[in-house]
Design an enzyme around this catalytic site. Structure first.
Site, mmCIF file in Angstrom:
data_model
loop_
_atom_site.group_PDB
_atom_site.id
_atom_site.type_symbol
_atom_site.label_atom_id
_atom_site.label_comp_id
_atom_site.label_asym_id
_atom_site.label_seq_id
_atom_site.Cartn_x
_atom_site.Cartn_y
_atom_site.Cartn_z
ATOM 1 N N PRO A 1 -20.612 145.162 117.060
ATOM 2 C CA PRO A 1 -19.946 145.935 116.006
ATOM 3 C C PRO A 1 -20.478 147.352 115.830
ATOM 4 O O PRO A 1 -21.688 147.593 115.926
ATOM 5 C CB PRO A 1 -20.235 145.111 114.737
ATOM 6 C CG PRO A 1 -21.421 144.278 115.070
ATOM 7 C CD PRO A 1 -21.317 143.984 116.534
ATOM 8 N N ASN A 2 -19.537 148.233 115.599
ATOM 9 C CA ASN A 2 -19.779 149.653 115.297
ATOM 10 C C ASN A 2 -20.220 150.485 116.493
ATOM 11 O O ASN A 2 -20.340 151.702 116.387
ATOM 12 C CB ASN A 2 -20.791 149.810 114.145
ATOM 13 C CG ASN A 2 -20.269 149.174 112.870
ATOM 14 O OD1 ASN A 2 -19.170 149.493 112.446
ATOM 15 N ND2 ASN A 2 -21.025 148.264 112.295
ATOM 16 N N ARG B 1 -21.197 158.247 115.124
ATOM 17 C CA ARG B 1 -21.945 157.397 114.176
ATOM 18 C C ARG B 1 -23.427 157.803 114.124
ATOM 19 O O ARG B 1 -24.130 157.715 115.141
ATOM 20 C CB ARG B 1 -21.841 155.946 114.670
ATOM 21 C CG ARG B 1 -22.668 154.972 113.899
ATOM 22 C CD ARG B 1 -22.755 153.629 114.610
ATOM 23 N NE ARG B 1 -23.515 152.705 113.814
ATOM 24 C CZ ARG B 1 -24.047 151.589 114.267
ATOM 25 N NH1 ARG B 1 -23.901 151.237 115.530
ATOM 26 N NH2 ARG B 1 -24.712 150.799 113.464
ATOM 27 N N TYR C 1 -28.435 157.454 116.842
ATOM 28 C CA TYR C 1 -27.810 156.881 118.044
ATOM 29 C C TYR C 1 -27.405 157.899 119.102
ATOM 30 O O TYR C 1 -26.909 157.520 120.164
ATOM 31 C CB TYR C 1 -26.588 156.041 117.631
ATOM 32 C CG TYR C 1 -26.963 154.882 116.727
ATOM 33 C CD1 TYR C 1 -27.810 153.873 117.166
ATOM 34 C CD2 TYR C 1 -26.476 154.806 115.416
ATOM 35 C CE1 TYR C 1 -28.168 152.822 116.344
ATOM 36 C CE2 TYR C 1 -26.826 153.754 114.575
ATOM 37 C CZ TYR C 1 -27.673 152.762 115.044
ATOM 38 O OH TYR C 1 -28.028 151.720 114.226
ATOM 39 N N ASN D 1 -25.853 144.634 123.813
ATOM 40 C CA ASN D 1 -26.270 145.307 122.587
ATOM 41 C C ASN D 1 -25.404 144.686 121.497
ATOM 42 O O ASN D 1 -24.233 145.049 121.323
ATOM 43 C CB ASN D 1 -26.048 146.822 122.662
ATOM 44 C CG ASN D 1 -26.549 147.510 121.392
ATOM 45 O OD1 ASN D 1 -26.875 146.853 120.399
ATOM 46 N ND2 ASN D 1 -26.595 148.836 121.407
ATOM 47 N N ALA E 1 -25.537 144.914 114.836
ATOM 48 C CA ALA E 1 -26.094 144.224 113.667
ATOM 49 C C ALA E 1 -26.087 142.701 113.819
ATOM 50 O O ALA E 1 -26.893 142.008 113.179
ATOM 51 C CB ALA E 1 -25.322 144.624 112.415
ATOM 52 N N GLU F 1 -31.378 141.891 126.252
ATOM 53 C CA GLU F 1 -31.006 142.460 124.951
ATOM 54 C C GLU F 1 -31.385 143.942 124.955
ATOM 55 O O GLU F 1 -32.482 144.293 125.387
ATOM 56 C CB GLU F 1 -31.788 141.738 123.846
ATOM 57 C CG GLU F 1 -31.635 142.375 122.481
ATOM 58 C CD GLU F 1 -32.539 141.720 121.421
ATOM 59 O OE1 GLU F 1 -33.118 140.640 121.681
ATOM 60 O OE2 GLU F 1 -32.661 142.314 120.342
ATOM 61 N N HIS G 1 -31.089 147.914 122.808
ATOM 62 C CA HIS G 1 -30.758 148.719 121.627
ATOM 63 C C HIS G 1 -31.026 150.180 121.921
ATOM 64 O O HIS G 1 -32.020 150.515 122.583
ATOM 65 C CB HIS G 1 -31.600 148.289 120.418
ATOM 66 C CG HIS G 1 -31.427 146.855 120.071
ATOM 67 N ND1 HIS G 1 -30.329 146.376 119.391
ATOM 68 C CD2 HIS G 1 -32.187 145.771 120.369
ATOM 69 C CE1 HIS G 1 -30.435 145.068 119.268
ATOM 70 N NE2 HIS G 1 -31.544 144.674 119.853
ATOM 71 N N ARG H 1 -37.614 150.664 112.368
ATOM 72 C CA ARG H 1 -36.610 150.868 111.324
ATOM 73 C C ARG H 1 -36.781 149.833 110.199
ATOM 74 O O ARG H 1 -37.865 149.294 110.010
ATOM 75 C CB ARG H 1 -35.217 150.829 111.960
ATOM 76 C CG ARG H 1 -35.051 151.914 113.047
ATOM 77 C CD ARG H 1 -33.687 151.897 113.664
ATOM 78 N NE ARG H 1 -32.642 152.192 112.671
ATOM 79 C CZ ARG H 1 -31.337 151.961 112.875
ATOM 80 N NH1 ARG H 1 -30.930 151.446 114.027
ATOM 81 N NH2 ARG H 1 -30.471 152.249 111.948
HETATM 82 C C1 DQA Z 1 -28.494 148.831 117.418
HETATM 83 C C2 DQA Z 1 -29.538 148.516 116.331
HETATM 84 C C3 DQA Z 1 -28.962 147.587 115.283
HETATM 85 O O1 DQA Z 1 -29.936 147.332 114.278
HETATM 86 C C4 DQA Z 1 -27.765 148.231 114.618
HETATM 87 O O2 DQA Z 1 -27.185 147.348 113.686
HETATM 88 C C5 DQA Z 1 -26.754 148.700 115.606
HETATM 89 C C6 DQA Z 1 -27.218 149.372 116.813
HETATM 90 C C7 DQA Z 1 -29.008 149.859 118.433
HETATM 91 O O3 DQA Z 1 -28.409 149.966 119.498
HETATM 92 O O4 DQA Z 1 -29.973 150.584 118.153
HETATM 93 O O5 DQA Z 1 -25.558 148.617 115.385
HETATM 94 O O6 DQA Z 1 -28.209 147.634 118.111
#
Ligand code: DQA
Length: 146
Positions: free
Chosen positions: A9-10, A17, A22, A73, A76, A97, A99, A106
């Site tokens: 998501p997102n 964003r 990011y 990735n 959240a 995994e 990020h 964070r």
């Molecule tokens: C993320 C880190 C997550 O905590 C966050 O919710 C994201 C992006 C990252 O790529 O840094 O959506 O996965």
């Protein structure tokens, strides 16, 4: 070899964003850059993004017999989703995994991951390079173990 890149998501909003966290590169560019790298390494890379937990679970289930490994990735959902964990463990496909941000630097709630303990590895905090590093690590792992 065939890999699947999953973004949760997102991550479709990358580029606009929270660029201070990011970066300003879009998901489309990340995917096309990684596809090029994959092609150079003789790997076919499929990409999938969804904002929906169930759609991510279904894509992981579909990957059985289709891909050798997954780069994920989970956004959240990393910190909340037992369903994603169960899907990844259920299909038994090796995964990394990743990020963009260093989730350990964070908020406290981002320090917990439901998927990292069973991952081949975790890459966090290198911005867009996290995708390339995760790809490289996963490929090296598969070449060593298969
Ligand atoms: C993320 C880190 C997550 O905590 C966050 O919710 C994201 C992006 C990252 O790529 O840094 O959506 O996965």
């Amino acid at each position: 070899m065939r890999f699947l890149l999953i973004n949760g998501p997102n991550l479709n909003l990358l580029g606009s964003r929270e660029p201070s966290i990011y970066g300003s590169i879009t998901l489309e560019s990340i995917e096309s850059n990684l596809k090029k790298k994959a092609q150079d390494e003789g790997v076919q890379l499929d990409c999938f993004q969804s904002n929906f937990e169930g759609a991510l679970v279904e894509r992981i289930q579909q990957a059985v017999g289709e891909v050798d490994a997954i780069l994920i990735n989970a956004g959240a959902y990393t910190h909340t989703s037992i369903a994603l964990r169960d899907a990844l463990l259920g299909v038994g496909i090796p995964y990394v995994e990743l990020h963009l941000s260093n989730t350990f630097g964070r908020e406290q709630f981002r320090h917990k991951s439901f998927i990292s303990d069973r991952a081949v590895g975790v890459v966090s905090g290198f911005g867009v390079m996290s995708y390339q590093l995760a790809f490289q690590g996963l490929l090296a792992h598969l070449n060593e173990t298969q």
